[in-house]
Design a protein around this motif. Structure first.
Motif, PDB file in Angstrom:
ATOM      1  N   LEU A   3      10.723  17.990  -0.961  1.00  0.00           N
ATOM      2  CA  LEU A   3      10.709  18.179  -2.414  1.00  0.00           C
ATOM      3  C   LEU A   3      11.719  19.263  -2.781  1.00  0.00           C
ATOM      4  N   ASP A   4      12.449  19.063  -3.869  1.00  0.00           N
ATOM      5  CA  ASP A   4      13.356  20.112  -4.342  1.00  0.00           C
ATOM      6  C   ASP A   4      13.064  20.541  -5.777  1.00  0.00           C
ATOM      7  N   GLY A   5      11.947  20.068  -6.312  1.00  0.00           N
ATOM      8  CA  GLY A   5      11.585  20.432  -7.679  1.00  0.00           C
ATOM      9  C   GLY A   5      12.001  19.397  -8.707  1.00  0.00           C
ATOM     10  N   GLU A   6      13.004  18.580  -8.361  1.00  0.00           N
ATOM     11  CA  GLU A   6      13.482  17.543  -9.269  1.00  0.00           C
ATOM     12  C   GLU A   6      13.355  16.149  -8.681  1.00  0.00           C
ATOM     13  N   SER A   7      13.241  16.087  -7.344  1.00  0.00           N
ATOM     14  CA  SER A   7      13.142  14.785  -6.690  1.00  0.00           C
ATOM     15  C   SER A   7      12.281  14.909  -5.438  1.00  0.00           C
ATOM     16  N   ALA A   8      11.916  13.734  -4.919  1.00  0.00           N
ATOM     17  CA  ALA A   8      11.134  13.679  -3.682  1.00  0.00           C
ATOM     18  C   ALA A   8      11.767  12.645  -2.767  1.00  0.00           C
ATOM     19  N   LYS A   9      11.899  13.021  -1.521  1.00  0.00           N
ATOM     20  CA  LYS A   9      12.356  12.094  -0.493  1.00  0.00           C
ATOM     21  C   LYS A   9      11.247  12.025   0.540  1.00  0.00           C
ATOM     22  N   VAL A  10      10.840  10.799   0.862  1.00  0.00           N
ATOM     23  CA  VAL A  10       9.735  10.588   1.791  1.00  0.00           C
ATOM     24  C   VAL A  10      10.218   9.663   2.896  1.00  0.00           C
ATOM     25  N   VAL A  11      10.055  10.109   4.131  1.00  0.00           N
ATOM     26  CA  VAL A  11      10.382   9.271   5.283  1.00  0.00           C
ATOM     27  C   VAL A  11       9.059   8.910   5.942  1.00  0.00           C
ATOM     28  N   VAL A  12       8.803   7.615   6.060  1.00  0.00           N
ATOM     29  CA  VAL A  12       7.555   7.162   6.668  1.00  0.00           C
ATOM     30  C   VAL A  12       7.850   6.325   7.895  1.00  0.00           C
ATOM     31  N   LYS A  13       6.999   6.473   8.904  1.00  0.00           N
ATOM     32  CA  LYS A  13       7.081   5.625  10.089  1.00  0.00           C
ATOM     33  C   LYS A  13       6.100   4.496   9.889  1.00  0.00           C
ATOM     34  N   SER A  14       6.655   3.284   9.833  1.00  0.00           N
ATOM     35  CA  SER A  14       5.825   2.130   9.522  1.00  0.00           C
ATOM     36  C   SER A  14       6.466   0.880  10.104  1.00  0.00           C
ATOM     37  N   ALA A  15       5.618  -0.067  10.462  1.00  0.00           N
ATOM     38  CA  ALA A  15       6.112  -1.348  10.966  1.00  0.00           C
ATOM     39  C   ALA A  15       6.545  -2.262   9.828  1.00  0.00           C
ATOM     40  N   GLY A  16       6.255  -1.879   8.616  1.00  0.00           N
ATOM     41  CA  GLY A  16       6.626  -2.671   7.457  1.00  0.00           C
ATOM     42  C   GLY A  16       5.853  -2.206   6.245  1.00  0.00           C
ATOM     43  N   LEU A  17       6.529  -1.520   5.364  1.00  0.00           N
ATOM     44  CA  LEU A  17       5.881  -0.964   4.176  1.00  0.00           C
ATOM     45  C   LEU A  17       5.857  -2.028   3.082  1.00  0.00           C
ATOM     46  N   ASP A  18       4.672  -2.337   2.545  1.00  0.00           N
ATOM     47  CA  ASP A  18       4.621  -3.317   1.461  1.00  0.00           C
ATOM     48  C   ASP A  18       4.653  -2.603   0.102  1.00  0.00           C
ATOM     49  N   LYS A  19       4.754  -3.394  -0.958  1.00  0.00           N
ATOM     50  CA  LYS A  19       4.876  -2.817  -2.305  1.00  0.00           C
ATOM     51  C   LYS A  19       3.662  -1.981  -2.686  1.00  0.00           C
ATOM     52  N   ALA A  20       2.474  -2.403  -2.275  1.00  0.00           N
ATOM     53  CA  ALA A  20       1.249  -1.659  -2.604  1.00  0.00           C
ATOM     54  C   ALA A  20       1.255  -0.299  -1.922  1.00  0.00           C
ATOM     55  N   GLN A  21       1.701  -0.255  -0.668  1.00  0.00           N
ATOM     56  CA  GLN A  21       1.770   1.029   0.042  1.00  0.00           C
ATOM     57  C   GLN A  21       2.806   1.948  -0.603  1.00  0.00           C
ATOM     58  N   ALA A  22       3.955   1.404  -0.971  1.00  0.00           N
ATOM     59  CA  ALA A  22       4.989   2.205  -1.626  1.00  0.00           C
ATOM     60  C   ALA A  22       4.473   2.749  -2.960  1.00  0.00           C
ATOM     61  N   ALA A  23       3.754   1.921  -3.703  1.00  0.00           N
ATOM     62  CA  ALA A  23       3.186   2.360  -4.983  1.00  0.00           C
ATOM     63  C   ALA A  23       2.151   3.456  -4.757  1.00  0.00           C
ATOM     64  N   ALA A  24       1.339   3.314  -3.700  1.00  0.00           N
ATOM     65  CA  ALA A  24       0.328   4.333  -3.389  1.00  0.00           C
ATOM     66  C   ALA A  24       0.992   5.661  -3.034  1.00  0.00           C
ATOM     67  N   ILE A  25       2.106   5.598  -2.296  1.00  0.00           N
ATOM     68  CA  ILE A  25       2.836   6.822  -1.938  1.00  0.00           C
ATOM     69  C   ILE A  25       3.387   7.483  -3.200  1.00  0.00           C
ATOM     70  N   LYS A  26       3.954   6.687  -4.098  1.00  0.00           N
ATOM     71  CA  LYS A  26       4.467   7.250  -5.362  1.00  0.00           C
ATOM     72  C   LYS A  26       3.340   7.889  -6.165  1.00  0.00           C
ATOM     73  N   ASP A  27       2.189   7.241  -6.205  1.00  0.00           N
ATOM     74  CA  ASP A  27       1.037   7.801  -6.932  1.00  0.00           C
ATOM     75  C   ASP A  27       0.608   9.138  -6.336  1.00  0.00           C
ATOM     76  N   ILE A  28       0.612   9.218  -5.007  1.00  0.00           N
ATOM     77  CA  ILE A  28       0.249  10.475  -4.342  1.00  0.00           C
ATOM     78  C   ILE A  28       1.221  11.575  -4.754  1.00  0.00           C
ATOM     79  N   ILE A  29       2.505  11.268  -4.726  1.00  0.00           N
ATOM     80  CA  ILE A  29       3.521  12.265  -5.083  1.00  0.00           C
ATOM     81  C   ILE A  29       3.356  12.706  -6.526  1.00  0.00           C
ATOM     82  N   LEU A  30       3.189  11.733  -7.422  1.00  0.00           N
ATOM     83  CA  LEU A  30       3.071  12.064  -8.850  1.00  0.00           C
ATOM     84  C   LEU A  30       1.781  12.820  -9.162  1.00  0.00           C
ATOM     85  N   GLY A  31       0.778  12.664  -8.314  1.00  0.00           N
ATOM     86  CA  GLY A  31      -0.452  13.419  -8.489  1.00  0.00           C
ATOM     87  C   GLY A  31      -0.318  14.866  -8.033  1.00  0.00           C
ATOM     88  N   GLU A  32       0.684  15.122  -7.223  1.00  0.00           N
ATOM     89  CA  GLU A  32       0.864  16.458  -6.641  1.00  0.00           C
ATOM     90  C   GLU A  32       1.940  17.275  -7.358  1.00  0.00           C
TER      91      GLU A  32
END
Length: 85
Positions: free
Chosen positions: A42-71
């Protein structure tokens, strides 16, 4: 003045400390979603997230964005998710 510079340095240190704490919180929450590993920058203006996954689906990506926006308060379009296998 020196006093003003000291105050600005203290404020910057507090902001950086909060970002580091938020990075850890987000990483823990993302891993709790079943993601094997995760690193957040995090730099205060953006977020970069690196995840180890065998295949990230749209629901998982949306859940990650929700987590970030909640924090942290950043525009959703400034969130980037990178996947590594």
């Amino acid at each position: 003045s020196i006093r003003r510079q000291r105050q600005m340095c203290k404020e910057t240190a507090v902001e950086v400390s909060k970002l580091i704490e938020s990075e850890g919180n987000i990483e823990s929450l993302v891993k709790a979603q079943g993601i094997e590993d995760c690193v957040v920058y995090l730099d205060g203006e953006s977020a970069k997230v690196v995840v180890k996954s065998a295949g990230l689906d749209k629901a998982q990506a949306a859940a990650i964005k929700d987590i970030i926006l909640g924090e942290v308060t950043i525009p959703a379009e400034n969130i980037r998710i990178f996947e590594v296998k």
